[in-house]
Design an enzyme around this catalytic site. Structure first.
Site, PDB file in Angstrom:
ATOM      1  N   ARG A   1       0.914  -1.232  -0.122  1.00 42.28           N
ATOM      2  CA  ARG A   1       0.066   0.030  -0.027  1.00 42.28           C
ATOM      3  C   ARG A   1       0.892   1.123  -0.179  1.00 42.28           C
ATOM      4  O   ARG A   1       2.043   1.129   0.006  1.00 42.28           O
ATOM      5  CB  ARG A   1      -1.016   0.007   1.150  1.00 42.28           C
ATOM      6  CG  ARG A   1      -0.745  -0.637   2.631  1.00 42.28           C
ATOM      7  CD  ARG A   1       0.350   0.144   3.288  1.00 42.28           C
ATOM      8  NE  ARG A   1       0.142   1.460   3.226  1.00 42.28           N
ATOM      9  CZ  ARG A   1       1.147   2.468   3.507  1.00 42.28           C
ATOM     10  NH1 ARG A   1       2.462   2.038   3.613  1.00 42.28           N
ATOM     11  NH2 ARG A   1       0.757   3.661   3.707  1.00 42.28           N
TER      12      ARG A   1
ATOM     13  N   ALA B   1       0.958   4.941  -2.180  1.00 38.31           N
ATOM     14  CA  ALA B   1       0.860   5.582  -3.615  1.00 38.31           C
ATOM     15  C   ALA B   1       2.077   4.810  -4.549  1.00 38.31           C
ATOM     16  O   ALA B   1       1.726   4.202  -5.759  1.00 38.31           O
ATOM     17  CB  ALA B   1       0.263   6.883  -3.848  1.00 38.31           C
TER      18      ALA B   1
ATOM     19  N   ASP C   1      -1.875  10.724  -2.154  1.00 41.48           N
ATOM     20  CA  ASP C   1      -2.447   9.741  -3.261  1.00 41.48           C
ATOM     21  C   ASP C   1      -2.656  10.395  -4.592  1.00 41.48           C
ATOM     22  O   ASP C   1      -2.701   9.567  -5.644  1.00 41.48           O
ATOM     23  CB  ASP C   1      -3.541   9.095  -2.676  1.00 41.48           C
ATOM     24  CG  ASP C   1      -3.102   8.110  -1.354  1.00 41.48           C
ATOM     25  OD1 ASP C   1      -2.998   8.482  -0.333  1.00 41.48           O
ATOM     26  OD2 ASP C   1      -2.859   6.808  -1.663  1.00 41.48           O
TER      27      ASP C   1
ATOM     28  N   LYS D   1      -4.721  10.065   3.114  1.00 42.26           N
ATOM     29  CA  LYS D   1      -5.350   9.339   4.109  1.00 42.26           C
ATOM     30  C   LYS D   1      -6.188   9.880   4.900  1.00 42.26           C
ATOM     31  O   LYS D   1      -6.135  10.985   5.332  1.00 42.26           O
ATOM     32  CB  LYS D   1      -4.269   8.448   4.950  1.00 42.26           C
ATOM     33  CG  LYS D   1      -4.688   7.635   6.138  1.00 42.26           C
ATOM     34  CD  LYS D   1      -5.620   6.406   5.574  1.00 42.26           C
ATOM     35  CE  LYS D   1      -5.079   5.580   4.354  1.00 42.26           C
ATOM     36  NZ  LYS D   1      -5.978   4.846   3.841  1.00 42.26           N
TER      37      LYS D   1
END
Ligand code: MRU
Length: 346
Positions: A45, A47, A236, A247
Site C-alpha cells: 500500500r 501510492a 495519493d 489518508k
C-alpha cells in the site's frame, strides 16, 4: 534497509504490510492476479509502492501470456491492465504506472514475445529504481524546510513501506536527520488500518529516528500545547489546483495546523499529480469494507448489527497546504501555476 517490494525471477516479493510489526514475512507473488489481489487487500500500500507493484504485476502478466496467439495476446494484455487498474481507485500512481506499461506495449511491437518479457521486466525494475532516486531528491528539497531541532507530526505511512524505498514524507524526515537535524516524529496511529502505529513507527524505529505514537484525536491538543513544529504527509493524488487526497484524517490535521499557525507540508512525486483534474472534488475516494472499522483481527469491537462508514481517503483543500515538495522542487500557492511549471520542467 527495508525491502518493501522486489522483482525476482520467481515473482514479486513483497513484505506483507497487513501483519507488521507482529510478523515480518515476505510472500512471493508469482502471477498478475496474485499481485492485483495483494494491492486490493493492502499487502502492499502507499501510492508510489502501488505504482511499482502495478508495473511488476503487468510484467508478470506479459510473461504469463507469451504463448498466446496474436489476437488473444493483445486482448489478454488489456485484461491484465484493466484488472490491475480495478484494484484501488484513489492513488493515481497506479493508473500512471499502467499507462506507462500500455505505452511500452505500443513501442515494443517489433520485439519478439521473449524480448517483450524482458523489456517489461526491465521497465518495472527501472520504475523501482527511479522511485528511490525520486524520493532521495524530494528528501533534499524537503529537508531544508524542517527546523534544525523540532517535532514533526505525520499521518498514515508515507515512508519506505509506501514506496520502493526511502519514502516521501518520511524521506524528507530521513534526509533531515542525515543532514544532522534533531527531529522527533509524532506518528498519528491512523485508524482503521493503523499505518501510523504499525508501519511508520516500525520503520522509523528500525532507523533509530525517535518516534512516538499519537491517537488520531490527540493532534489538536498537542498543537495547542506547542508540541508540534510542523506537519508533513504524503499524497495519493494532487489536483491541478493543489487539493491533496491523502489518508482519511489528513484534512482534519491540516485544518488544526492552520488554526495553530503550524506549517503543513505535502511530499509527493510528480507522478502523484493529476493535472487533468481541476480540483480535488473530482478525485475518486475509495470506500473500504466497514468490517475494517467494526472489527479488529476478526474480533468484533462494535455492537452486533451496527455498521460503519469507511472512506479510506479525504481531500485537503490547497488553502491549507503550506508547500508541496516534489523531486523537481517545492511548489507554493498559487498551485495551478507552480504545479504546472514543475510538471512541465525536467
Ligand atoms: O490506504 P493506503 O495505506 O494505501 O494509503 C496510503 C496513504 O494515504 C499515503 O499517505 C500516501 O499513499 C502517500 S505514500 C508515499
Amino acid at each position: 534497509m527495508i525491502r518493501t517490494i522486489e522483482w525476482t525471477e520467481q515473482g514479486v516479493v513483497m513484505i506483507d504490510q497487513r501483519v507488521l510489526p507482529a510478523e515480518e514475512i515476505y510472500p512471493c507473488y508469482t502471477d498478475y492476479l496474485q499481485v492485483a489481489e495483494a494491492i486490493r487487500t493492502m499487502v502492499v500500500r502507499g501510492a508510489p509502492a502501488i505504482g511499482v507493484a502495478a508495473a511488476m504485476g503487468v510484467a508478470l502478466g506479459v510473461r504469463e501470456i507469451r504463448d498466446l496467439p496474436e489476437g488473444a495476446y493483445e486482448e489478454k494484455f488489456e485484461e491484465i491492465c484493466r484488472t490491475i487498474e480495478a484494484t484501488r481507485p484513489t492513488a493515481v500512481n497506479l493508473f500512471w504506472a499502467v499507462r506507462r506499461m500500455r505505452a511500452l506495449f505500443e513501442t515494443s511491437r517489433a520485439a519478439s514475445r521473449e524480448e517483450r518479457v524482458r523489456i517489461f521486466r526491465d521497465e518495472a525494475v527501472a520504475m523501482y529504481h527511479e522511485d528511490i532516486a525520486i524520493n532521495r531528491r524530494m528528501g533534499e528539497f524537503g529537508q531544508a524546510l524542517l527546523p534544525q531541532k523540532g517535532t514533526v507530526l505525520t499521518h498514515c505511512n508515507a515512508g519506505a513501506l509506501a514506496t520502493a524505498g526511502f519514502g516521501t514524507a518520511l524521506g524528507v524526515i530521513r534526509a533531515a536527520c542525515q543532514a544532522g537535524k534533531e527531529i522527533q516524529v509524532l506518528a498519528d496511529e491512523t485508524r482503521p488500518f493503523l499505518q501510523g502505529a504499525r508501519l511508520t513507527a516500525w520503520e522509523l524505529a528500525q532507523d533509530g529516528i525517535p518516534v512516538k505514537i499519537l491517537c488520531d484525536n490527540m493532534a489538536g491538543w498537542m498543537m495547542q500545547k506547542g508540541r508540534i513544529d510542523c506537519v508533513i504527509v504524503g499524497a495519493d493524488r494532487i489536483a491541478a489546483n493543489g487539493d491533496v487526497a491523502n489518508k482519511i484524517g489528513t484534512y482534519g490535521v491540516a485544518v488544526l495546523a492552520r488554526e495553530n499557525s503550524i506549517p503543513f507540508y505535502v511530499a509527493a512525486p510528480i507522478s502523484t499529480l493529476d493535472l487533468a483534474l481541476e480540483s480535488g472534488q473530482g478525485i475518486p475516494i475509495e470506500e473500504r469494507d466497514p468490517a475494517e472499522v467494526t472489527d479488529w483481527k476478526g474480533i468484533r469491537i462494535a455492537p452486533a448489527g451496527v455498521s460503519a462508514w469507511n472512506p479510506a481517503f479525504d481531500v485537503t483543500p490547497s488553502r491549507y497546504v503550506t508547500a508541496i515538495i516534489t523531486e523537481r522542487g517545492v511548489a507554493r500557492a498559487p498551485y495551478t501555476e507552480s504545479l504546472r511549471a514543475l510538471a512541465g520542467s525536467k
